[in-house]
Design an enzyme around this catalytic site. Structure first.
Site, PDB file in Angstrom:
ATOM      1  N   HIS A   1       0.794  -1.230   0.000  1.00 28.19           N
ATOM      2  CA  HIS A   1       0.000   0.000   0.000  1.00 28.19           C
ATOM      3  C   HIS A   1       0.830   1.286   0.000  1.00 28.19           C
ATOM      4  O   HIS A   1       0.616   2.181  -0.823  1.00 28.19           O
ATOM      5  CB  HIS A   1      -0.899   0.044   1.250  1.00 28.19           C
ATOM      6  CG  HIS A   1      -1.823  -1.113   1.383  1.00 28.19           C
ATOM      7  ND1 HIS A   1      -3.035  -1.195   0.722  1.00 28.19           N
ATOM      8  CD2 HIS A   1      -1.715  -2.245   2.112  1.00 28.19           C
ATOM      9  CE1 HIS A   1      -3.632  -2.327   1.055  1.00 28.19           C
ATOM     10  NE2 HIS A   1      -2.857  -2.979   1.884  1.00 28.19           N
TER      11      HIS A   1
HETATM   12  O1  RIB Z   1      -4.197   0.006   5.318  1.00 29.48           O
HETATM   13  C1  RIB Z   1      -2.836  -0.096   4.996  1.00 29.48           C
HETATM   14  C2  RIB Z   1      -2.022   0.849   5.821  1.00 29.48           C
HETATM   15  O2  RIB Z   1      -2.067   0.466   7.177  1.00 29.48           O
HETATM   16  C3  RIB Z   1      -0.539   0.847   5.453  1.00 29.48           C
HETATM   17  O3  RIB Z   1      -0.001   2.105   5.721  1.00 29.48           O
HETATM   18  C4  RIB Z   1       0.055  -0.166   6.385  1.00 29.48           C
HETATM   19  O4  RIB Z   1       1.443   0.089   6.661  1.00 29.48           O
HETATM   20  C5  RIB Z   1      -0.754   0.088   7.613  1.00 29.48           C
HETATM   21  O5  RIB Z   1      -0.161   1.174   8.298  1.00 29.48           O
END
Ligand code: RIB
Ligand code: CA
Length: 321
Positions: free
Chosen positions: A244
């Site tokens: 992500h």
């Molecule tokens: O939903 C994904 C996010 O939440 C990313 O930033 C992951 O590192 C967690 O922090």
């Protein structure tokens, strides 16, 4: 080359680490500061992980510890996803980089106020530090070019049916940021779920043949397994790996890879089951002025090239040093 001054605020975390690799592989970014907060793990662990990973990739940058828990809510971490240590049980380096004496909010404030140019903030965790900064020092707002945030979702969630983790952990901070008037590019699950790398494509990491790529592959192997254990986290996570946080950097260095539109976004703060939901007014029902560019599409092939080019660059750089 015209460099973009950048502050990175993160909660390493496996995908945060890969985000740092991409950011530090890009010569056009002038990364002034890295700050940490509680999110995936405690600030002790996210700060240690930032120092460890940045030591391993041989970056000499200020790392300042951020707030230890959300503004109001009780901290909920994601060690089930990132591992007890937070980097997928991969040992990167014993940190030689020292934690800054400045707390994150002071470091961000002083960096912004000292900058002659507008600064881009890349945020890949809960927005606790940024929200607290904007409450304490609204005078920094004109110094920020844009906040590129991995967080939220117009549709769906991964911490609840409707809320994405970073927004869920600290919805109050997110609401402060989205209400602030500072320009925001939001890489929510809508786009990060499309910016996937398949198992087969990810297998290329090991063929890059550098110690960095080997360790990154180990971390991705761990991440793929833990994600696949939470099937509702994302469709088809067995095959489609979502790193992500890389999107928040990609949106700055390669905006042409993404499509998005400007919408009014607010954060649910009191929902019995929906707290932390980012309500993206994509039908424009509220009639309120848009406060964020919400990304919804990605050129996946271009994104994958960016990811592997970064891993190649960092791996080669380390071999040559
Ligand atoms: O939903 C994904 C996010 O939440 C990313 O930033 C992951 O590192 C967690 O922090
Ligand atoms: Ca993160």
């Amino acid at each position: 080359m015209n460099k973009t001054p950048v502050i990175i605020d993160c909660d390493p975390g496996i995908d945060d680490a890969m985000m740092l690799a991409l950011a530090f592989s890009r010569p056009e970014l002038d990364i002034k500061l890295v700050t940490t907060e509680a999110g995936n793990l405690s600030t002790d662990k996210t700060t240690y992980n930032a120092l460890s990973f940045l030591t391993y990739i041989n970056q000499n940058v200020e790392v300042a510890r951020g707030l230890a828990h959300p503004i109001f809510r009780t901290l909920e971490v994601a060690e089930d996803v990132h591992g007890e240590g937070g980097l997928g049980n991969v040992k990167w380096a014993e940190p030689t980089l020292k934690e800054s004496k400045r707390p994150a909010i002071m470091a961000i404030y002083e960096t912004l106020m000292a900058s002659d140019e507008l600064v881009t903030i890349i945020a890949t965790g809960p927005l606790t530090n940024i929200g607290a900064l904007l409450l304490a020092h609204p005078e920094v707002k004109p110094k920020i070019k844009v906040i590129s945030w991995m967080g939220g979702a117009a549709v769906g969630g991964n911490m609840s049916t409707t809320a994405e983790f970073n927004a869920y952990v600290d919805p109050h901070a997110a609401e402060i940021v989205f209400r602030s008037g500072v320009p925001i590019v939001m890489s929510g699950l809508d786009v990060t779920h499309k910016a996937y790398i398949t198992r087969e494509e990810m297998a290329k990491l090991r063929t890059l043949g550098t110690p960095f790529a080997e360790k990154a592959a180990d971390m991705m192997k761990f991440y793929t397994f833990t994600q696949s254990q939470t099937p509702f986290y994302a469709p088809n996570f067995e095959e489609q790996i979502r790193v992500h946080d890389v999107c928040a950097v990609a949106a700055i260095v390669a905006p042409e890879l993404f499509k998005g539109d400007n919408y009014y976004v607010e954060i649910e703060l009191e929902g019995r089951y929906t707290t932390g939901t980012t309500i993206v007014d994509y039908t424009h029902k509220t009639g309120k002025k848009p406060n964020a560019k919400v990304l919804h599409s990605v050129n996946r092939e271009g994104y994958i090239k960016l990811f592997f080019d970064a891993c190649t660059t960092i791996g080669q750089q380390l071999l040559e040093e």
